[in-house]
Design a protein around this motif. Sequence first.
Motif, mmCIF file in Angstrom:
data_model
loop_
_atom_site.group_PDB
_atom_site.id
_atom_site.type_symbol
_atom_site.label_atom_id
_atom_site.label_comp_id
_atom_site.label_asym_id
_atom_site.label_seq_id
_atom_site.Cartn_x
_atom_site.Cartn_y
_atom_site.Cartn_z
ATOM 1 N N GLU A 152 1.412 -1.418 0.438
ATOM 2 C CA GLU A 152 0.081 0.555 -0.418
ATOM 3 C C GLU A 152 0.374 1.349 -0.110
ATOM 4 O OE1 GLU A 152 -2.717 2.551 2.613
ATOM 5 O OE2 GLU A 152 -2.481 0.038 3.763
ATOM 6 N N ALA A 153 1.909 1.318 0.936
ATOM 7 C CA ALA A 153 2.358 2.900 0.645
ATOM 8 C C ALA A 153 3.526 3.188 -0.609
ATOM 9 C CB ALA A 153 4.240 2.766 1.984
ATOM 10 N N GLY A 154 3.966 1.532 -1.094
ATOM 11 C CA GLY A 154 4.625 1.612 -2.303
ATOM 12 C C GLY A 154 6.264 1.729 -1.938
ATOM 13 N N PRO A 204 14.755 4.079 -5.158
ATOM 14 C CA PRO A 204 14.427 5.488 -5.107
ATOM 15 C C PRO A 204 13.260 6.022 -5.700
ATOM 16 C CG PRO A 204 16.508 5.006 -5.936
ATOM 17 C CD PRO A 204 15.910 3.747 -6.385
ATOM 18 N N GLU A 205 12.314 4.731 -6.059
ATOM 19 C CA GLU A 205 10.823 5.620 -6.717
ATOM 20 C C GLU A 205 9.717 5.390 -4.974
ATOM 21 O OE1 GLU A 205 6.941 3.068 -9.070
ATOM 22 O OE2 GLU A 205 9.007 2.449 -8.853
ATOM 23 N N THR A 206 10.336 4.402 -4.488
ATOM 24 C CA THR A 206 9.761 4.402 -3.146
ATOM 25 C C THR A 206 9.500 6.048 -2.269
ATOM 26 O OG1 THR A 206 10.703 2.107 -2.851
ATOM 27 C CG2 THR A 206 9.842 3.833 -0.361
ATOM 28 N N TYR A 207 10.945 6.903 -2.607
ATOM 29 C CA TYR A 207 10.359 7.666 -1.568
ATOM 30 C C TYR A 207 9.129 8.802 -2.067
ATOM 31 C CZ TYR A 207 13.950 6.211 0.982
ATOM 32 O OH TYR A 207 15.362 5.524 1.435
ATOM 33 N N ALA A 208 9.107 8.863 -3.926
ATOM 34 C CA ALA A 208 8.031 9.630 -4.383
ATOM 35 C C ALA A 208 6.706 8.790 -4.082
ATOM 36 C CB ALA A 208 8.174 9.747 -6.080
ATOM 37 N N LEU A 209 6.663 7.692 -4.147
ATOM 38 C CA LEU A 209 5.345 6.852 -3.389
ATOM 39 C C LEU A 209 4.572 7.292 -2.130
ATOM 40 C CD1 LEU A 209 6.295 3.836 -5.595
ATOM 41 C CD2 LEU A 209 3.878 5.491 -5.752
ATOM 42 N N LEU A 210 5.546 7.340 -1.368
ATOM 43 C CA LEU A 210 5.685 7.745 0.038
ATOM 44 C C LEU A 210 5.165 9.103 0.287
ATOM 45 C CD1 LEU A 210 8.752 6.150 2.362
ATOM 46 C CD2 LEU A 210 6.634 4.994 2.261
ATOM 47 N N ASP A 211 5.396 9.844 -0.711
ATOM 48 C CA ASP A 211 4.701 11.378 -0.514
ATOM 49 C C ASP A 211 3.529 11.526 -0.801
ATOM 50 O OD1 ASP A 211 6.874 13.203 0.143
ATOM 51 O OD2 ASP A 211 8.568 13.681 -1.840
ATOM 52 N N ARG A 212 3.025 10.179 -1.345
ATOM 53 C CA ARG A 212 1.792 10.108 -1.898
ATOM 54 C C ARG A 212 0.540 9.783 -1.112
ATOM 55 N NH1 ARG A 212 2.028 8.162 -8.030
ATOM 56 N NH2 ARG A 212 4.102 9.054 -8.408
#
Length: 452
Positions: free
Chosen positions: A145-147, A161-169
Amino acid sequence: MKVVKFGGSSLADGPEYEHAINIITADPERRVAVTSAPGKRHDGDIKVTDLLIKYAKAVINDEDTNTLVSQIFNRYQAIADYFHLPADQLASIKGRLLALPKQDYPNDHYLMAAFKAHGERLNAELMALVLNHLGHNARLVTPEEAGIRVTGTPNNASVSPETYALLDRLTYADNELLVFPGFYGITMAGHIATFSRGGSDITGAILARGLHADMYENFTDVDAIYSANPNVIDHPQPISKMTYREMRELSYAGFSVFHDEALIPAIQGNVPINVKNTNHPEKPGTLIVPDQSFQPTDIITGIVSGKHFGAIYLHKYLLNKQSGFTLRILQILARHHVSYEHMPSGIDDITIILDKNQINDSLIDTICNEIQKEINPDRLEWINNYAIIMVVGEGMKNRTGVINDILSPLAEKHIAVPMINQGASRIAIMIGTYNEDADAAVAAIYHRFFAN
């Protein structure tokens, strides 16, 4: 906002769970909790993760798993019973355990990762259930769910690195407690992959960076990080504050309180880390902070030894005149997927220090045979009992004579020092010695700097 992470010993049973919940709810800034799998309750007990590994192996070998499933579920059931959680609320946890063998996995490595990860996954679900049962507004948030996306191998993953963009959402209510399972993320193909063992620390640091936390609190079973191993030094001095890079240097050689890879996301996000004791949360613990503007109060912050090293020693006359000599040795190591730790050298000598956790006796023989055949050194030796001692402190870089202060007590104790190295950062001095001398060396250096 604070991210709090609890180790396995801090969530091993009902009373420990209660300590953790009291900590979470005592500070309204603690909005995100990261769970490990339940650890040992007493000497001789077995961690849930180890039970899950047995469960996975039994499935792979087509053996009966009923007893193992009962053992694992009973650990969660005992915690739920402590809080008088209705039995029907545990149906999902039991169902997930039973469903694990029925999932599709690309291979047995992915199967093992998925089984191991469920120690944390089920504990996070239980923590959310208990918090809600006690009247707190809590929500389980899974890596799916969190990415939290990962790359690498199934049982040694790295965050993408994609994780941090997904967590921002990620969205959540102002009064909501978020409970995340530690230790694992999701591959690009949608499979579970785990970080290295102890990787719940990594999850906490990823969330602290990705959710822009003001503090990452890591709760464990010790009051602080100490300047030396308490098993070697009686009542060593606690460290009140240290820098990221000091912790990184000390973790490398054996400080096991905090997972060294977990520092990287925190460093990248500039998030301070506070290591504290679940059973004594009122104590200040150890604060790990950015290097900028840090003012050390001691010359040395910590001393640690690691005894899990070995070394290949080569001697060849005019070695320094031969171009490509070192490259050829490294190519031999690369063929066998072995990385080296350090390579101190002289004009006719090279010592290649290896982590013995990566190799076995057969591989050592193979590598040495290939070096003898391709390099033909005048002397080739495997040193099996190699130890590395790290002496670390931000206060060292502006002091002269520190190396003499370190080596003098070793000379007085007749402790051999076959290798010494200081990095460009000037905050760490690495000493090579032998396993049988390592503890005595740590004690001698400690008493030189801390006894008074």
